[in-house]
Design a protein around this motif. Sequence first.
Motif, mmCIF file in Angstrom:
data_model
loop_
_atom_site.group_PDB
_atom_site.id
_atom_site.type_symbol
_atom_site.label_atom_id
_atom_site.label_comp_id
_atom_site.label_asym_id
_atom_site.label_seq_id
_atom_site.Cartn_x
_atom_site.Cartn_y
_atom_site.Cartn_z
ATOM 1 N N LEU A 12 32.031 32.793 31.861
ATOM 2 C CA LEU A 12 33.845 33.277 32.774
ATOM 3 C C LEU A 12 33.082 34.453 33.591
ATOM 4 O O LEU A 12 32.650 34.802 34.126
ATOM 5 N N ARG A 13 34.538 33.720 34.291
ATOM 6 C CA ARG A 13 34.861 34.608 35.914
ATOM 7 C C ARG A 13 36.396 35.097 35.704
ATOM 8 O O ARG A 13 36.795 34.381 35.548
ATOM 9 N N ILE A 14 36.063 36.303 35.982
ATOM 10 C CA ILE A 14 37.434 37.240 35.977
ATOM 11 C C ILE A 14 37.707 37.794 36.810
ATOM 12 O O ILE A 14 36.959 38.641 37.606
ATOM 13 N N ASP A 15 39.085 38.133 37.666
ATOM 14 C CA ASP A 15 39.293 37.995 38.390
ATOM 15 C C ASP A 15 39.646 39.962 38.275
ATOM 16 O O ASP A 15 40.939 39.559 37.928
ATOM 17 N N GLY A 69 45.003 33.045 36.583
ATOM 18 C CA GLY A 69 43.823 32.223 37.532
ATOM 19 C C GLY A 69 43.312 33.851 36.990
ATOM 20 O O GLY A 69 42.079 33.437 37.651
ATOM 21 N N ALA A 70 43.332 34.770 36.283
ATOM 22 C CA ALA A 70 42.272 35.501 36.446
ATOM 23 C C ALA A 70 41.235 34.886 35.838
ATOM 24 O O ALA A 70 40.668 35.919 35.604
ATOM 25 N N ILE A 71 41.536 33.995 34.879
ATOM 26 C CA ILE A 71 40.000 33.841 33.659
ATOM 27 C C ILE A 71 40.039 32.482 34.077
ATOM 28 O O ILE A 71 40.230 31.730 34.308
ATOM 29 N N THR A 72 38.307 32.264 34.642
ATOM 30 C CA THR A 72 38.216 30.581 34.765
ATOM 31 C C THR A 72 37.079 30.489 33.754
ATOM 32 O O THR A 72 35.945 31.252 33.355
ATOM 33 N N SER B 14 40.563 26.682 35.227
ATOM 34 C CA SER B 14 41.053 27.347 35.867
ATOM 35 C C SER B 14 42.516 27.321 36.255
ATOM 36 O O SER B 14 42.895 26.532 35.540
ATOM 37 N N LYS B 15 43.093 27.493 36.986
ATOM 38 C CA LYS B 15 44.204 28.146 37.399
ATOM 39 C C LYS B 15 44.827 26.547 38.055
ATOM 40 O O LYS B 15 43.756 25.653 38.464
ATOM 41 N N ALA B 16 45.902 26.121 37.473
ATOM 42 C CA ALA B 16 46.578 24.670 37.273
ATOM 43 C C ALA B 16 46.749 24.078 38.479
ATOM 44 O O ALA B 16 47.180 25.370 39.067
ATOM 45 N N LYS B 17 46.708 23.289 39.095
ATOM 46 C CA LYS B 17 46.847 22.825 40.889
ATOM 47 C C LYS B 17 48.323 22.981 41.058
ATOM 48 O O LYS B 17 49.287 22.856 41.973
#
Lengths: 95, 488
Positions: A12-15, A69-72, B14-17
């Motif tokens: 996990l990557r958390i911003d 976008g907080a979690i990848t 991950s964040k959507a495009k």
Amino acid sequence: MTDEKKPDRGQLRIDEQECKGCGLCIEACPPKVISLSERLNHYGYRTALYQGSGCTGCGICFMACPEPGAITVLRLMNRGAGSVSATGAVGGAAA
Amino acid sequence: MSNQSVAEYEVARSKAKSLYPRYERKEELQHQTHFCPGCGHGIVHKMVAQAIDELGVQDRTIMVGPVGCSVFTYYYFDTGNVQSAHGRAPAVATAIRRSRPESIVISYQGDGDLSAIGSAEILHAANRGENITVIFVNNAIYSMTGGQAAPTTLLGQKSTTTPNGRNAATEGYPLHVSELLSTLQAPAYIERVGLGDNKQIAQASRAIKRALDNQVRGLGFSLIEVLSPCPTIWKMTPVDSQHWVRDVMEKTFPLGVFCDRTKERLAAPAAQSVPAPALDELPGILGVAEEDLPEGNAAAMAKEQEIDLEVRIAGFGGQGVLLLGEMLAEAGLDAGLEVSWLPSYGPEMRSGTSNCHVRLSRQTIDSPLVTAPTVLVAMNEPSLRKFDRSVRSGGWIIYDGDEFPADCAREDVHVLALPFTRIADAMGDKRAANMVMLGAVLERSGVLPQASIDAALRRLIKNPRWVELDERALARGRELFKEALAEA
């Protein structure tokens, strides 16, 4: 037997500047590997913190998180180096 | 056997495009949404964006955002964006979809918007079977405006307008939009989903993608109702509100598919509509001769009415911006004038600036909006910079600050720049700065008798200590304005 040698299936990557500390990912996480940080971020929120191991890469926390976008979520790459059954069995072994 | 070198990972989620990497909003906050912690909107935004990505339609998608917390779709979605009037998103979406048939149009609405003020638009868009996708985010309350009851509010649910809980005898029953619309013949797909737990969230994501896919395939009107948590207004933690969706809301609003005509539509697509005529064909169709066409719209422009006072007051929340305006309006009302007072603040529950429009006139007021004020009261520099160009020629800017910024100076506008907050502080409380500034406005306008101002003060301020301080502050403001005039 070889569990300690196996890498986690997920990461996990958390911003921490985007996280608002709502805690929904902590509630959602099946293996319970996320907690709230003690430290406050720039905006005064305690943020989600990955404990560093145990992630299965299921991606449920990503969908439960209200910040886009907080979690990848990362997943272990399926390495085709002759041991397909070995890597494939990781999922089965856990069940 | 196993390779013990460093494990390699690839990004899975991950964040959507279809969402901007950074949001072009307040400078400090461009990396996060304006939603409160735990808000369901962020989750639904994510699902919609993911569906757009997966269907590969980002470059032809147009989001229609309405009014409410959902207003800022244009900050977040890297697609086409149109912001519509309150409740009118399905009508706007209809127009876009028909005039740009290749587009994918998503109307993203809350329950206050869709089921109350916009109930007519959604009903008729559904009844016409417009080939649009409607995402209906239902949190059973008006959140942006602070928690008033909505048509969807549950029986017994407390809100600011149903303090003892919603009572069917006086406020009616919760409106079941999905069930209601599914009685129509035209809609292709209607489903209600929730954000109450992981399973519900996964189903919501599938349903939203399906609704969008229906449009891509031209199957007609699809609506997904999403039961969504609002921790701030429900006064619960994010996790408790998630549970409330599942344990309480779902009892009133059962989840499920209410209407699915996608199979029959696939077999026999809905009839194609006739394209609208081009603009230059219209006079011919209407039988208007070339020489009868009006020249511009100059003739239609209304004659400007005599206006006594148009004031714009701006500052940070908490500076007494709205009270200043209210005082002015109350005093005007007491003096028998026509008045309007229109507060205007951002949709955020957090970190806001505020301003208000006040009009006083002897004539009927056509619009409460003050776009070109005769007096601007700016309680800080950002507010000054926001509105200084709008002040009418010959008007006044009353500014709280030691120095008036040189680049804001205009030859055709008078300025009174004084440290009003410090002046008020010296008088006893810096919070009286708004009243010192109001004193200056009153002295400048000269249309309101002192008796009306006293009456307004007594109506709005209950604490005698404050009445006394505000009276002195108003008088001081008048003096300061006179002194400034004498110096000029």
